[in-house]
Scaffold this motif. Structure first.
Motif, short mmCIF file in Angstrom:
data_model
loop_
_atom_site.label_atom_id
_atom_site.label_comp_id
_atom_site.label_asym_id
_atom_site.label_seq_id
_atom_site.Cartn_x
_atom_site.Cartn_y
_atom_site.Cartn_z
N LYS A 89 25.43 180.04 -68.10
CA LYS A 89 26.27 179.74 -67.02
C LYS A 89 26.32 178.47 -66.50
CE LYS A 89 26.99 184.67 -66.26
NZ LYS A 89 26.73 185.88 -65.42
N PRO A 125 19.99 187.68 -60.18
CA PRO A 125 21.47 187.43 -59.80
C PRO A 125 22.53 187.90 -60.51
CG PRO A 125 20.80 185.37 -60.11
CD PRO A 125 19.48 186.27 -60.49
N HIS A 126 22.17 187.56 -61.91
CA HIS A 126 23.32 188.16 -62.82
C HIS A 126 23.45 189.51 -63.27
CE1 HIS A 126 19.66 187.76 -65.09
NE2 HIS A 126 20.19 188.42 -66.25
N ARG A 178 36.75 174.83 -66.52
CA ARG A 178 37.07 174.70 -64.95
C ARG A 178 37.44 176.02 -64.48
NH1 ARG A 178 40.04 169.48 -64.15
NH2 ARG A 178 38.91 169.13 -65.89
N ARG A 231 33.29 171.31 -48.26
CA ARG A 231 34.16 170.30 -47.32
C ARG A 231 35.60 170.67 -47.37
NH1 ARG A 231 33.99 164.09 -48.93
NH2 ARG A 231 31.90 164.95 -49.80
N ARG A 244 28.87 184.47 -57.83
CA ARG A 244 27.55 184.11 -57.37
C ARG A 244 26.31 184.56 -58.39
NH1 ARG A 244 27.21 185.11 -51.08
NH2 ARG A 244 28.52 187.00 -51.65
N SER A 245 26.73 184.39 -59.42
CA SER A 245 25.86 185.43 -60.34
C SER A 245 24.60 184.55 -60.89
CB SER A 245 26.58 185.91 -61.55
OG SER A 245 27.38 184.79 -62.34
N VAL A 246 24.29 183.53 -60.43
CA VAL A 246 23.24 182.59 -60.71
C VAL A 246 22.29 182.31 -59.41
CG1 VAL A 246 22.57 180.25 -61.59
CG2 VAL A 246 24.56 181.43 -62.71
N ALA A 247 21.01 182.37 -59.73
CA ALA A 247 20.20 182.16 -58.76
C ALA A 247 20.08 180.93 -58.16
CB ALA A 247 18.58 182.45 -59.14
N GLN A 300 35.95 173.03 -44.38
CA GLN A 300 35.93 172.54 -43.09
C GLN A 300 37.02 172.05 -42.65
OE1 GLN A 300 32.65 169.87 -43.48
NE2 GLN A 300 31.05 171.43 -43.76
N GLN A 346 21.44 183.18 -67.14
CA GLN A 346 21.87 182.42 -66.01
C GLN A 346 22.22 180.80 -66.68
OE1 GLN A 346 19.63 183.26 -62.43
NE2 GLN A 346 18.34 184.88 -63.59
N ASN A 357 40.36 162.00 -72.15
CA ASN A 357 40.85 163.16 -73.06
C ASN A 357 41.39 162.69 -74.43
OD1 ASN A 357 39.90 165.33 -71.59
ND2 ASN A 357 41.74 165.26 -70.40
N MET A 388 29.61 171.33 -53.19
CA MET A 388 29.67 170.39 -52.06
C MET A 388 31.19 170.04 -51.86
SD MET A 388 27.46 167.72 -51.08
CE MET A 388 27.14 168.94 -49.93
N SER A 389 32.21 169.76 -52.83
CA SER A 389 33.32 169.45 -52.29
C SER A 389 34.08 170.70 -51.96
CB SER A 389 34.09 168.82 -53.75
OG SER A 389 34.23 169.89 -54.73
N ALA A 421 42.26 168.65 -73.00
CA ALA A 421 42.84 168.84 -71.67
C ALA A 421 42.67 170.43 -71.33
CB ALA A 421 44.25 168.38 -71.15
N ARG A 429 43.35 156.37 -48.64
CA ARG A 429 44.22 157.18 -47.92
C ARG A 429 45.58 157.29 -48.54
NH1 ARG A 429 44.18 154.69 -42.20
NH2 ARG A 429 45.37 153.18 -43.70
N ASN A 430 46.03 156.45 -49.41
CA ASN A 430 47.04 156.26 -49.95
C ASN A 430 47.16 157.43 -51.36
OD1 ASN A 430 49.37 155.67 -51.59
ND2 ASN A 430 49.36 153.54 -50.78
N ALA A 431 48.15 158.35 -50.99
CA ALA A 431 48.22 159.50 -51.92
C ALA A 431 48.46 159.06 -53.38
CB ALA A 431 49.12 160.39 -51.39
N ALA A 461 51.27 160.13 -46.04
CA ALA A 461 50.65 160.15 -47.64
C ALA A 461 50.46 158.59 -47.99
CB ALA A 461 50.83 161.04 -48.38
N CYS A 462 51.65 158.11 -47.65
CA CYS A 462 51.98 156.80 -48.63
C CYS A 462 52.31 155.81 -47.67
CB CYS A 462 53.18 156.97 -49.62
SG CYS A 462 52.59 158.20 -50.88
#
Lengths: 317, 408, 251
Positions: free
Chosen positions: B325, C101-102, B393, B5, B403-406, B8, B322, A127, B1-2, B386, A110-112, B24-25
């Motif tokens: 990717k 889909p592509h 990313r 979340r 959404r170009s992959v089945a 939500q 596909q 890296n 997945m993340s 990096a 919880r601690n940022a 936070a701290c």
């Protein structure tokens, strides 16, 4: 009717022909390589032989588990190197797992501040090349340690330029004496491996915990479990199913990375093998021994982790 | 997945900065204690680092050896060829960047532009290069950015086939670059032992990156093929390579390759190492690509086959676009490892960046300057890796949006 | 008159087809089926009865070990060229749509005619737009499949198959993966296709479609064909006990 289909269009014949052609090609290449090898080796007077393993090695190793001296044969030198490798691998496995798990779990704190520190650690370490980190730790940090009375000492642990001393240590004539002394090279290599693999293991742990559906957290919370208990009793056992295969890969990578010991002069298998090759010229035999040993280490780790994996997967049913 | 979340999460209430910080701290006494300990530790470390960097470190070692670290012992009279290569690279890079992004300038691009400009203005001056060299670097960056914006403006008018084949330009650039570096065809030859430093690192890494892709693809296809012999061959290769430490393979390449090839056919030390890197990376690339292939539902192949496409057409038009990717993040991860793995070449006596750095440190004049040299090297590697990671990313996010992959 | 003539042309003839899965399961047991040109045959049966497997043998997606299948005069054998030829003439629509889909909707339609038939892209595009208009989604031609609803995707999939100008269309549970409100739009397209004279073999659970569109209904169970009958007879007066059981279950 069936016989009249030409082979390049026959659904059952064509796949076998393709495979036969591929196998033939591979066999041809391999036999060409081997015949070259035999011709070149016999020209150099180095045809495959293992007799040199029994002759005295003539070089010393800084530290060994077995009693070994310069007069002992090559096979004992290589065996001592293998044991040195295994020693640093085993210690690093434990250390990296502990560090990686702690950091991986810290990224859910919880601690940022703790969260971002975990993130920074992983990003910095992943890296940078391991070899450079190892050289940095050894040449800059460990060789820069003070010695004698000004060494870093805690009860039972003394870290000095002369190495890592474990057990009740005493300063005798400016030199530390303790039941266990680990060389500086071993300590630096161990530290570098732990710090490097720890970052990767942290990512494996984080990924594993993240792979547990959020509903599981919610269910645990709605049952009134404290966050720590939800993690330990509900989420982690499920996360292990994802974590264990990832750990297997990281452990094998760690075992292979331990061969960078040669850069700091720790007498592991590879560095002994390199010296052996330079002295005997027995390239093929030495490479076979080294590759075979690492293969065995990989297999042992995989077997161990597969056992663990079965345990974890069974847990679910 | 993340990401799901994140969606939500309820909309954040507006909190004051102080309140956010407290939550936070310092949410409870234990948290507060941990935070205080961490803050003091970080501050102490930062203070030590700053004091060292500004007062104790002798950065002269970098400036004195910057050319050596960059180029090795590449002869002075021939260095104009490397400048020419840099102009070529900045041309192709600027065009590629523009064609990729078109006229849009997303935040990341602005950031990259700022970092690039800052580096160009600062780095050559920091290592005390003459003004002419500094100006040369300014010109290179300006040219790159100019092409980025003009190519972006013209991208809409470039015919699609050109865009599809654009990636094939990079091998061409590599080969012509190697021609410039090595000489021949009227240019004075510069033998490979004179290549060194960052130049050699990049030569080796780029060679392996370019070649391990087709090799890895062949292995991945072999491993996912229905033909048992091909599958077994691919598995044997991949598992053998992945079971061995890179250093032992490099060692094998230096000491045994000469015995395996007929006399005189064996490449020199630098290319032997480059081939070993390629062979090594291809096994890992194959695994990344195989995961991509496995992620494509069987229905895609069945649909393609029922439309009458043959195996090759199904692969090239339906499966691979596909699968690549899906595999992209893992592939970039492998490229990052590959770049880092080039440092191992220093252990077999090649003068790439780390090897050159170690010769500098062995020079009595710069004895004990370990920290300075390794920190600079680490920063260099860190920035490259990096940047690769960030780029991958960004690409991942974009592909997910399309959404170009089945999905299964 | 013309109908009677057309009905005489056999489009598909399966004789004594037997299929064993690699795990030893006997999936098809001596199945026979004849489909005439312009006919619509609906295959029904409980899940696991082998009806999808049977359908998939018609274009070589599934293997069979004994028996023979002749489609439009071409024997499905071991000749790879004949398999390719059959796949060119047979269109298939899947439960899961399996759009690429592509590629955009339009590129989904034009890919195969350009690659396989070697036709000019502009000409195929014109035809593809007409087909999309026929199935009612030509405004979406430049979108990606992921941006369409399930019903729209399945209609694109039908248009994609039609773009190859097939002589026979296979439908493998085309509405099973659809939300209920989208089933009708797909069945509508299929009904129009049947009215246009397309030869179709459809695996489906849609009784109303079978009643209205099918010329014959086939009941399969445990890998065997148990009953082949005209729909009015099949649904009002099934002969085989398994047919009666099946109908009572789905009603």
């Amino acid at each position: 009717m069936r016989a009249r289909i030409p082979w390049w269009r026959h659904r059952r014949v064509l796949p076998w022909l393709i495979q036969a052609a591929a196998a033939l090609l591979v066999l041809l290449v391999i036999s060409a390589l081997i015949s070259n090898l035999v011709v070149n080796l016999s020209a150099a007077g180095l045809l495959l032989s293992w007799r040199w393993l029994g002759t005295p090695a003539g070089f010393d190793l800084g530290e060994t588990l077995l009693p070994y001296g310069a007069g002992d044969p090559y096979w004992l030198a290589l065996l001592s190197g293998l044991l040195n490798s295994l020693r640093v691998i085993a210690a690093a496995l434990v250390g990296a797992t502990a560090l990686g798990t702690a950091v991986g779990l810290a990224s859910f704190s919880r601690n940022a501040l703790l969260r971002s520190l975990a993130r920074v650690y992983v990003e910095v370490i992943r890296n940078c090349p391991l070899l450079m980190q190892l050289l940095f730790w050894y040449f800059v940090v460990f060789l820069g340690l003070p010695d004698g009375a000004s060494a870093l000492h805690l009860p039972g642990v003394v870290l000095a330029k002369s190495g890592l001393h474990l057990g009740p240590a005493a300063l005798v004539d400016g030199v530390w004496r303790a039941p266990i002394r680990l060389s500086l090279e071993f300590t630096a290599l161990l530290w570098a491996l732990v710090v490097y693999s720890g970052a990767f293991i942290a990512e494996v742990v984080r990924g594993g915990v993240q792979a547990v559906p959020p509903g599981q957290w919610e269910a645990a919370r709605s049952l009134g479990l404290r966050p720590r208990d939800s993690l330990a009793r509900i989420v982690l056992p499920q996360a292990l199913r994802v974590i264990v295969p990832g750990l297997n890969n990281q452990y094998i990578a760690l075992a292979k990375n331990s061969s960078l010991a040669v850069a700091v002069g720790y007498g592991d298998l590879y560095s002994v093998a390199e010296t052996t090759l330079n002295q005997t010229g027995r390239a093929i035999e030495v490479v076979l021994i080294v590759l075979g040993s690492y293969l065995l280490i990989d297999l042992a780790i995989s077997a161990l982790m597969n056992g663990l994996n079965r345990l974890v997967q069974l847990h679910e049913r | 997945m993340s990401s799901s979340r994140h969606q939500q999460l309820p909309p954040q209430e507006q909190l004051s900065a102080l309140e956010t910080l407290r939550l936070a701290c310092f949410a409870n006494p234990l948290d507060g204690l941990i935070s205080l300990a961490l803050i003091s530790a970080v501050l102490a470390a930062a203070w030590q680092l700053l004091r060292w960097a500004l007062l104790q470190a002798q950065w002269g070692v970098i400036a004195a050896n910057s050319t050596l670290l960059a180029l090795g012992r590449y002869p002075e009279p021939q260095r104009w060829r490397l400048w020419l290569l840099l102009w070529l690279l900045s041309t192709v890079a600027g065009l590629s960047w523009g064609l990729l992004r078109r006229q849009s300038w997303p935040r990341n691009d602005l950031l990259a532009t700022a970092v690039l400009t800052g580096l160009t203005l600062w780095a050559p001056a920091a290592v005390a290069q003459p003004l002419a060299v500094q100006a040369h670097w300014w010109g290179l960056t300006a040219w790159l950015l100019l092409l980025r914006s003009s190519a972006g403006a013209m991208a809409a008018r470039v015919p699609p086939p050109v865009l599809q084949c654009w990636a094939l330009l990079w091998p061409v650039v590599y080969v012509s670059g190697m021609g410039l570096i090595a000489g021949g065809l009227g240019l004075v030859r510069v033998p490979s032992p004179l290549w060194g430093g960052l130049l050699l690192t990049l030569i080796e890494a780029c060679f392996a990156m370019l070649l391990c892709l087709p090799l890895g693809l062949a292995l991945a296809l072999g491993r996912s093929s229905g033909l048992p012999l091909l599958r077994m061959g691919a598995v044997a290769y991949i598992e053998f390579i992945r079971g061995a430490p890179l250093i032992t393979l490099l060692f094998l390449g230096q000491n045994i390759l000469g015995f395996l090839l007929p006399g005189g056919l064996s490449p020199d030390r630098i290319w032997r190492a480059a081939w070993v890197l390629t062979v090594f990376a291809s096994a890992y690339v194959a695994e990344a690509l195989r995961a991509g292939l496995a992620a494509i539902p069987r229905g895609q192949v069945e649909a393609a086959r029922s439309l009458g496409l043959n195996t090759a057409q199904t692969l090239s038009h339906v499966v691979l676009p596909q699968a690549i990717k899906v595999a992209l993040p893992a592939l970039v991860g492998q490229f990052i490892s590959l770049l880092q793995d080039t440092t191992l070449l220093s252990l077999i006596g090649l003068m790439e960046l780390l090897g050159t750095a170690r010769t500098v440190l062995a020079n009595p004049e710069f004895l004990g300057r370990n920290a300075e040299v390794y920190v600079v090297l680490a920063l260099l590697f860190w920035c490259c890796c990096a940047a690769l990671g960030l780029g991958s990313r960004a690409l991942e996010v974009r592909l997910n949006r399309q959404r170009s992959v089945a999905v299964r | 008159m013309t109908q009677a003539l057309a009905a005489d042309v056999v489009m598909l003839e399966a004789r004594g087809v037997n299929t064993w899965y690699p795990n030893g399961h006997h999936a098809l047991r001596n199945v026979d089926l004849t489909v005439h040109q312009g006919e619509v045959v609906v295959i029904m049966g409980p899940s696991g009865s082998g009806k999808s497997t049977f359908l998939r043998t018609f274009n070589g997606l599934e293997d069979f070990q004994t028996g023979s299948i002749i489609i439009d005069g071409i024997n499905i054998g071991d000749d790879l060229r004949q398999r390719d030829a059959i796949r060119r003439e047979v269109g298939m629509v899947f439960q899961q749509f399996n759009l690429f889909p592509h590629l955009t909707v339009l590129d989904n339609l034009t890919l195969a005619p350009v690659l396989v038939r070697g036709r000019a892209k502009t000409q195929v595009e014109r035809q593809a737009l007409e087909l999309l208009e026929r199935v009612g989604i030509h405004e979406q031609a430049h979108k990606y499949p992921g941006q369409l609803s399930g019903g729209q995707q399945q209609r694109v999939a039908i248009a994609r198959s039609l773009c190859m100008e097939p002589r026979l269309m296979l439908f493998d549970e085309p509405t099973s993966a659809l939300d209920p409100e989208m089933v009708q739009e797909v069945l509508q397209v299929m009904q129009e296709l049947a009215a246009g004279g397309m030869t179709m073999v459809v695996v489906t659970h849609e009784v109303r479609f079978a009643r209205q569109v099918a010329d014959r209904v086939v009941l399969m169970a445990d890998g065997e064909v148990l009953e082949i009958a005209a729909p009015e007879q099949f649904f009002s007066n099934p002969q085989h006990p398994r047919s009666q059981q099946f109908l009572s279950q789905i009603n």
